[in-house]
Design a protein around this motif. Structure first.
Motif, PDB file in Angstrom:
ATOM      1  N   LYS A  85      -6.968  -0.476 -10.828  1.00  0.00           N
ATOM      2  CA  LYS A  85      -8.038   0.493 -11.098  1.00  0.00           C
ATOM      3  C   LYS A  85      -7.839   1.773 -10.294  1.00  0.00           C
ATOM      4  O   LYS A  85      -8.166   2.852 -10.743  1.00  0.00           O
ATOM      5  N   ALA A  86      -7.265   1.639  -9.103  1.00  0.00           N
ATOM      6  CA  ALA A  86      -7.035   2.802  -8.245  1.00  0.00           C
ATOM      7  C   ALA A  86      -6.042   3.779  -8.868  1.00  0.00           C
ATOM      8  O   ALA A  86      -5.985   4.936  -8.480  1.00  0.00           O
ATOM      9  N   TYR A  87      -5.251   3.338  -9.856  1.00  0.00           N
ATOM     10  CA  TYR A  87      -4.268   4.214 -10.515  1.00  0.00           C
ATOM     11  C   TYR A  87      -4.878   5.064 -11.616  1.00  0.00           C
ATOM     12  O   TYR A  87      -4.209   5.901 -12.186  1.00  0.00           O
ATOM     13  N   LYS A  88      -6.128   4.816 -11.977  1.00  0.00           N
ATOM     14  CA  LYS A  88      -6.682   5.439 -13.185  1.00  0.00           C
ATOM     15  C   LYS A  88      -6.624   6.958 -13.200  1.00  0.00           C
ATOM     16  O   LYS A  88      -6.575   7.554 -14.263  1.00  0.00           O
ATOM     17  N   ASP A  89      -6.571   7.595 -12.030  1.00  0.00           N
ATOM     18  CA  ASP A  89      -6.501   9.047 -11.990  1.00  0.00           C
ATOM     19  C   ASP A  89      -5.072   9.577 -11.927  1.00  0.00           C
ATOM     20  O   ASP A  89      -4.856  10.777 -12.003  1.00  0.00           O
ATOM     21  N   ASP A  90      -4.090   8.690 -11.794  1.00  0.00           N
ATOM     22  CA  ASP A  90      -2.686   9.112 -11.802  1.00  0.00           C
ATOM     23  C   ASP A  90      -2.286   9.451 -13.235  1.00  0.00           C
ATOM     24  O   ASP A  90      -2.687   8.763 -14.166  1.00  0.00           O
TER      25      ASP A  90
ATOM     26  N   PRO B 203       0.786  -1.238   0.000  1.00  0.00           N
ATOM     27  CA  PRO B 203       0.000   0.000   0.000  1.00  0.00           C
ATOM     28  C   PRO B 203       0.821   1.293   0.000  1.00  0.00           C
ATOM     29  O   PRO B 203       0.351   2.307  -0.486  1.00  0.00           O
ATOM     30  N   LEU B 204       2.032   1.273   0.504  1.00  0.00           N
ATOM     31  CA  LEU B 204       2.825   2.498   0.567  1.00  0.00           C
ATOM     32  C   LEU B 204       3.783   2.670  -0.608  1.00  0.00           C
ATOM     33  O   LEU B 204       4.422   3.712  -0.726  1.00  0.00           O
ATOM     34  N   LEU B 205       3.902   1.680  -1.468  1.00  0.00           N
ATOM     35  CA  LEU B 205       4.789   1.783  -2.624  1.00  0.00           C
ATOM     36  C   LEU B 205       4.138   2.604  -3.721  1.00  0.00           C
ATOM     37  O   LEU B 205       2.957   2.439  -4.012  1.00  0.00           O
ATOM     38  N   LYS B 206       4.932   3.461  -4.358  1.00  0.00           N
ATOM     39  CA  LYS B 206       4.414   4.279  -5.453  1.00  0.00           C
ATOM     40  C   LYS B 206       5.373   4.312  -6.632  1.00  0.00           C
ATOM     41  O   LYS B 206       5.239   5.129  -7.515  1.00  0.00           O
TER      42      LYS B 206
ATOM     43  N   HIS C 290       5.851   2.294  -9.255  1.00  0.00           N
ATOM     44  CA  HIS C 290       5.267   2.070 -10.575  1.00  0.00           C
ATOM     45  C   HIS C 290       4.511   3.306 -11.047  1.00  0.00           C
ATOM     46  O   HIS C 290       4.635   3.705 -12.206  1.00  0.00           O
ATOM     47  N   ARG C 291       3.749   3.899 -10.177  1.00  0.00           N
ATOM     48  CA  ARG C 291       3.014   5.112 -10.549  1.00  0.00           C
ATOM     49  C   ARG C 291       3.958   6.229 -10.944  1.00  0.00           C
ATOM     50  O   ARG C 291       3.717   6.955 -11.903  1.00  0.00           O
TER      51      ARG C 291
END
Length: 120
Positions: free
Chosen positions: A83-88, A45-48, A50-51
């Motif tokens: 799916k949670a990344y769709k707004d990034d 949950p705390l990794l970012k 890839h984004r």
């Protein structure tokens, strides 16, 4: 690029998987692969990472992935994005497709990732 050349580059560069075992990436490449998967769905949950990489380098990531797909002769390349990344910003570009690609180059997959053909 031919698969042998790609394997040589990966082997000389020391690229290995990040799954803990350090399995050499060049050994994963196989001309019998019909589908290849780029997993951009972080599970921690705390990794970012890839984004962040998608935000800064989406075009390079997709173009390189397509090149690898062509080298192994894959009929399909799948990019798994939560799916949670769709707004990034970067993941959004992956979700919508990239400028300069044919319309319809990306389509829905069962897992919520993106699919594309390596010949586009």
């Amino acid at each position: 690029m031919e698969i042998k050349e790609l394997k040589d580059i990966l082997q000389k560069s020391g690229v290995v998987g990040a799954g803990g075992a350090g399995f050499p990436t060049y050994m994963k490449l196989d001309e019998r692969a019909e589908t290849i998967i780029l997993n951009c769905a972080e599970c921690e949950p705390l990794l970012k990472l890839h984004r962040q990489l998608l935000e800064k380098h989406a075009r390079e990531i997709v173009e390189t992935f397509h090149m690898i797909g062509q080298a192994v002769g894959a009929k399909e390349c799948v990019v798994g994005i939560k799916k949670a990344y769709k707004d990034d910003p970067g993941a959004g570009r992956m979700h919508r497709g990239l400028p300069g690609r044919k319309a319809g180059a990306f389509g829905r997959s069962i897992s919520g990732g993106r699919r594309s053909r390596p010949d586009l």
